[in-house]
Design a protein around this motif. Structure first.
Motif: not given
Length: 194
Positions: A22, A152, A155-156, A158, A160
């Motif tokens: 993260k 991914s 997600q990475r 944050g 859309d």
């Protein structure tokens, strides 16, 4: 002082250290050590993640061809690598068999460098070499040997809309979107909504 595991303090070569996925800054020798340290690390990790604030009006920045401008150097390198990796994923899903490798990434950077204004003013040969080195770093989350997907990327970062931002940047570089499609109408619509 040698780098050591945040939890157990073991150093290399006794253990292999990897960065927290993260925040990309804290080192651990194993998943177990990372889990054991999570309660302490969580606050610092979220602060590091928060430091990467989303760009205001990203589609306007894309339209003005300054999307990479004003970003820290390491973030710019990651975005270039992720843009390339996402395009490889898109092309492979469209039926083209494209290898994701350092030679392909070098050709991508060659092309980016021919597009006036897309790269930040500080970009030079030394920065390019640093970007290429990051892509070749197998311990980093955005290394060229690691595949990427739309999920991914979301997600990475944050966000859309981030895969769309990367795709629109690559379209500015290569002249067409995934599958030869144009994203210009979509870009214009996104600019109007900002």
């Amino acid at each position: 002082m040698a780098a050591s595991c945040q939890n157990c303090s073991k150093t290399q070569p006794e253990v292999t250290l990897k960065k927290c996925a993260k925040c990309q800054s804290t080192l651990y020798c194993s998943r177990d050590c990372q889990k054991a340290d999570w309660k302490k690390h969580r606050k610092d990790c979220s602060k590091a993640q928060g430091a990467r604030a989303p760009k205001r009006k990203p589609f306007t920045s894309l339209s003005n061809k300054v999307w990479l401008h004003g970003r820290p150097e390491p973030e710019t390198y990651e975005l270039l690598i992720d843009a390339y990796r996402l395009r490889v994923w898109d092309d492979n899903n469209a039926g083209e068999m494209v290898s994701q490798n350092s030679e392909g990434f070098q050709r991508f950077l060659d092309t980016v460098e021919t597009r006036p204004g897309l790269l930040p003013p500080w970009w030079d040969q030394e920065k390019r070499e640093a970007c290429e080195a990051l892509g070749g770093d197998s311990s980093h989350r955005c290394n060229l040997s690691s595949p990427v997907t739309k999920g991914s990327i979301i997600q990475r970062y944050g966000d859309d809309t981030f895969p769309m931002q990367l795709r629109m940047f690559v379209e500015q570089v290569l002249g067409s979107g995934p599958g030869g499609q144009s994203g210009q109408a979509m870009l214009a619509m996104m600019v109007r909504t900002e």
